[in-house]
Design a protein around this motif. Structure first.
Motif, PDB file in Angstrom:
ATOM      1  N   MET A   1       0.852  -1.197   0.000  1.00  0.00           N
ATOM      2  CA  MET A   1       0.000   0.000   0.000  1.00  0.00           C
ATOM      3  C   MET A   1       0.889   1.248   0.000  1.00  0.00           C
ATOM      4  O   MET A   1       1.818   1.345   0.802  1.00  0.00           O
ATOM      5  CB  MET A   1      -0.858  -0.036   1.273  1.00  0.00           C
ATOM      6  N   LYS A   2       0.578   2.150  -0.922  1.00  0.00           N
ATOM      7  CA  LYS A   2       1.393   3.370  -1.006  1.00  0.00           C
ATOM      8  C   LYS A   2       0.993   4.364   0.077  1.00  0.00           C
ATOM      9  O   LYS A   2      -0.138   4.363   0.542  1.00  0.00           O
ATOM     10  CB  LYS A   2       1.177   4.027  -2.366  1.00  0.00           C
ATOM     11  N   ASP A   3       1.927   5.232   0.420  1.00  0.00           N
ATOM     12  CA  ASP A   3       1.606   6.321   1.341  1.00  0.00           C
ATOM     13  C   ASP A   3       0.585   7.260   0.706  1.00  0.00           C
ATOM     14  O   ASP A   3       0.500   7.344  -0.513  1.00  0.00           O
ATOM     15  CB  ASP A   3       2.869   7.166   1.606  1.00  0.00           C
ATOM     16  N   ILE A   4      -0.121   7.981   1.546  1.00  0.00           N
ATOM     17  CA  ILE A   4      -0.916   9.084   1.020  1.00  0.00           C
ATOM     18  C   ILE A   4       0.059  10.259   0.926  1.00  0.00           C
ATOM     19  O   ILE A   4       0.727  10.600   1.899  1.00  0.00           O
ATOM     20  CB  ILE A   4      -2.078   9.471   1.966  1.00  0.00           C
ATOM     21  N   VAL A   5       0.164  10.822  -0.270  1.00  0.00           N
ATOM     22  CA  VAL A   5       1.066  11.957  -0.429  1.00  0.00           C
ATOM     23  C   VAL A   5       0.245  13.234  -0.319  1.00  0.00           C
ATOM     24  O   VAL A   5      -0.758  13.396  -1.018  1.00  0.00           O
ATOM     25  CB  VAL A   5       1.792  11.897  -1.799  1.00  0.00           C
ATOM     26  N   TRP A   6       0.665  14.072   0.613  1.00  0.00           N
ATOM     27  CA  TRP A   6      -0.050  15.334   0.773  1.00  0.00           C
ATOM     28  C   TRP A   6       0.169  16.205  -0.455  1.00  0.00           C
ATOM     29  O   TRP A   6       1.278  16.316  -0.955  1.00  0.00           O
ATOM     30  CB  TRP A   6       0.430  16.084   2.031  1.00  0.00           C
ATOM     31  N   GLY A   7      -0.877  16.810  -0.959  1.00  0.00           N
ATOM     32  CA  GLY A   7      -0.707  17.700  -2.107  1.00  0.00           C
ATOM     33  C   GLY A   7      -1.925  18.572  -2.265  1.00  0.00           C
ATOM     34  O   GLY A   7      -2.893  18.437  -1.516  1.00  0.00           O
ATOM     35  N   GLU A   8      -1.870  19.427  -3.271  1.00  0.00           N
ATOM     36  CA  GLU A   8      -2.957  20.379  -3.535  1.00  0.00           C
ATOM     37  C   GLU A   8      -4.322  19.705  -3.621  1.00  0.00           C
ATOM     38  O   GLU A   8      -5.329  20.258  -3.220  1.00  0.00           O
ATOM     39  CB  GLU A   8      -2.681  21.119  -4.847  1.00  0.00           C
ATOM     40  N   ILE A   9      -4.323  18.488  -4.152  1.00  0.00           N
ATOM     41  CA  ILE A   9      -5.605  17.803  -4.360  1.00  0.00           C
ATOM     42  C   ILE A   9      -6.356  17.598  -3.042  1.00  0.00           C
ATOM     43  O   ILE A   9      -7.592  17.599  -3.008  1.00  0.00           O
ATOM     44  CB  ILE A   9      -5.389  16.465  -5.120  1.00  0.00           C
ATOM     45  N   LEU A  10      -5.606  17.450  -1.949  1.00  0.00           N
ATOM     46  CA  LEU A  10      -6.256  17.235  -0.647  1.00  0.00           C
ATOM     47  C   LEU A  10      -6.514  18.542   0.100  1.00  0.00           C
ATOM     48  O   LEU A  10      -7.204  18.548   1.124  1.00  0.00           O
ATOM     49  CB  LEU A  10      -5.396  16.314   0.234  1.00  0.00           C
ATOM     50  N   SER A  11      -5.950  19.625  -0.388  1.00  0.00           N
ATOM     51  CA  SER A  11      -6.119  20.893   0.322  1.00  0.00           C
ATOM     52  C   SER A  11      -7.526  21.438   0.131  1.00  0.00           C
ATOM     53  O   SER A  11      -8.041  21.498  -0.987  1.00  0.00           O
ATOM     54  CB  SER A  11      -5.093  21.903  -0.199  1.00  0.00           C
ATOM     55  N   ILE A  12      -8.163  21.830   1.247  1.00  0.00           N
ATOM     56  CA  ILE A  12      -9.504  22.394   1.122  1.00  0.00           C
ATOM     57  C   ILE A  12      -9.451  23.924   1.132  1.00  0.00           C
ATOM     58  O   ILE A  12     -10.479  24.588   1.124  1.00  0.00           O
ATOM     59  CB  ILE A  12     -10.479  21.863   2.196  1.00  0.00           C
ATOM     60  N   GLY A  13      -8.230  24.471   1.188  1.00  0.00           N
ATOM     61  CA  GLY A  13      -8.067  25.920   1.066  1.00  0.00           C
ATOM     62  C   GLY A  13      -8.239  26.702   2.360  1.00  0.00           C
ATOM     63  O   GLY A  13      -8.347  27.923   2.329  1.00  0.00           O
ATOM     64  N   VAL A  14      -8.284  25.984   3.484  1.00  0.00           N
ATOM     65  CA  VAL A  14      -8.365  26.668   4.784  1.00  0.00           C
ATOM     66  C   VAL A  14      -7.191  26.137   5.608  1.00  0.00           C
ATOM     67  O   VAL A  14      -7.155  24.948   5.964  1.00  0.00           O
ATOM     68  CB  VAL A  14      -9.706  26.361   5.505  1.00  0.00           C
ATOM     69  N   ASP A  15      -6.214  27.026   5.880  1.00  0.00           N
ATOM     70  CA  ASP A  15      -4.954  26.566   6.476  1.00  0.00           C
ATOM     71  C   ASP A  15      -5.123  25.748   7.754  1.00  0.00           C
ATOM     72  O   ASP A  15      -4.504  24.709   7.923  1.00  0.00           O
ATOM     73  CB  ASP A  15      -4.034  27.766   6.764  1.00  0.00           C
ATOM     74  N   GLU A  16      -5.963  26.237   8.683  1.00  0.00           N
ATOM     75  CA  GLU A  16      -6.011  25.520   9.969  1.00  0.00           C
ATOM     76  C   GLU A  16      -6.629  24.134   9.829  1.00  0.00           C
ATOM     77  O   GLU A  16      -6.323  23.237  10.617  1.00  0.00           O
ATOM     78  CB  GLU A  16      -6.699  26.340  11.070  1.00  0.00           C
ATOM     79  N   ILE A  17      -7.496  23.936   8.836  1.00  0.00           N
ATOM     80  CA  ILE A  17      -8.053  22.593   8.614  1.00  0.00           C
ATOM     81  C   ILE A  17      -7.048  21.740   7.841  1.00  0.00           C
ATOM     82  O   ILE A  17      -6.825  20.567   8.154  1.00  0.00           O
ATOM     83  CB  ILE A  17      -9.416  22.660   7.879  1.00  0.00           C
ATOM     84  N   ASP A  18      -6.404  22.348   6.859  1.00  0.00           N
ATOM     85  CA  ASP A  18      -5.372  21.603   6.114  1.00  0.00           C
ATOM     86  C   ASP A  18      -4.276  21.077   7.049  1.00  0.00           C
ATOM     87  O   ASP A  18      -3.785  19.966   6.882  1.00  0.00           O
ATOM     88  CB  ASP A  18      -4.730  22.496   5.036  1.00  0.00           C
ATOM     89  N   GLU A  19      -3.924  21.889   8.033  1.00  0.00           N
ATOM     90  CA  GLU A  19      -2.886  21.463   8.986  1.00  0.00           C
ATOM     91  C   GLU A  19      -3.298  20.194   9.723  1.00  0.00           C
ATOM     92  O   GLU A  19      -2.503  19.284   9.909  1.00  0.00           O
ATOM     93  CB  GLU A  19      -2.693  22.557  10.049  1.00  0.00           C
ATOM     94  N   ASP A  20      -4.565  20.167  10.157  1.00  0.00           N
ATOM     95  CA  ASP A  20      -5.077  18.961  10.828  1.00  0.00           C
ATOM     96  C   ASP A  20      -5.038  17.765   9.884  1.00  0.00           C
ATOM     97  O   ASP A  20      -4.616  16.671  10.258  1.00  0.00           O
ATOM     98  CB  ASP A  20      -6.549  19.129  11.248  1.00  0.00           C
ATOM     99  N   HIS A  21      -5.526  17.979   8.659  1.00  0.00           N
ATOM    100  CA  HIS A  21      -5.580  16.867   7.701  1.00  0.00           C
ATOM    101  C   HIS A  21      -4.174  16.331   7.414  1.00  0.00           C
ATOM    102  O   HIS A  21      -3.973  15.132   7.276  1.00  0.00           O
ATOM    103  CB  HIS A  21      -6.234  17.321   6.393  1.00  0.00           C
ATOM    104  N   ARG A  22      -3.226  17.231   7.345  1.00  0.00           N
ATOM    105  CA  ARG A  22      -1.839  16.844   7.098  1.00  0.00           C
ATOM    106  C   ARG A  22      -1.331  15.929   8.225  1.00  0.00           C
ATOM    107  O   ARG A  22      -0.637  14.951   7.994  1.00  0.00           O
ATOM    108  CB  ARG A  22      -0.997  18.113   7.072  1.00  0.00           C
ATOM    109  N   LYS A  23      -1.709  16.292   9.437  1.00  0.00           N
ATOM    110  CA  LYS A  23      -1.310  15.504  10.609  1.00  0.00           C
ATOM    111  C   LYS A  23      -1.946  14.100  10.536  1.00  0.00           C
ATOM    112  O   LYS A  23      -1.291  13.100  10.804  1.00  0.00           O
ATOM    113  CB  LYS A  23      -1.769  16.237  11.880  1.00  0.00           C
TER     114      LYS A  23
END
Ligand SMILES: [Fe+2]
Ligand SMILES: [Fe+2]
Length: 133
Positions: free
Chosen positions: A1-23
């Motif tokens: 199974m490959k890693d999930i690679v963080w990228g623009e496609i997963l960004s919802i455009g709100v920094d504080e939520i993106d930070e959580d998702h990244r974690k």
């Protein structure tokens, strides 16, 4: 199974939520590596517990932002969060009770569990919040 690679496609455009998702993605990847490396069941269980606890916290964070900014679809979004937590806890029970180790199937379903909500429901929330924040 490959890693999930963080990228623009997963960004919802709100920094504080993106930070959580990244974690959350980081913890998922740690779990994925641990499964591939055949880590001890206690370690896998602890990592899954960390992922679920962080998700519970993250959902509360999103729900507070929805209330603060009077998001119209708050109730539906919250209901989806509840279902996601229930399904993660079912998976956790299954893994803890079964003798079989964490399978690729479990990891694949966790990957869908994590990304599908971000790509659909959170994305809609992101478009709204980006306009009002
Ligand atoms: Fe989220
Ligand atoms: Fe959400």
């Amino acid at each position: 199974m490959k890693d999930i690679v963080w990228g623009e496609i997963l960004s919802i455009g709100v920094d504080e939520i993106d930070e959580d998702h990244r974690k959350l993605v980081t913890i998922f990847n740690i779990l994925n590596h641990a499964v591939v490396e055949g880590a001890a069941p206690e370690y896998l269980a602890a990592t899954l517990e960390e992922l679920i606890n962080c998700t519970v916290w993250h959902f509360s964070h999103e729900e507070r932002l929805m209330l603060k900014h009077q998001y119209a679809d708050t109730a539906e979004h919250k209901a989806e969060h509840r279902e996601l937590i229930e399904s993660a806890k079912e998976l956790q029970q299954e893994i803890l009770q079964a003798d079989k180790p964490f399978t690729d199937e479990h990891i694949a379903s966790l990957e869908r569990w994590l990304t599908e909500h971000i790509l659909t429901t959170d994305m809609r929330l992101g478009s709204y919040l980006s306009q009002v924040i």
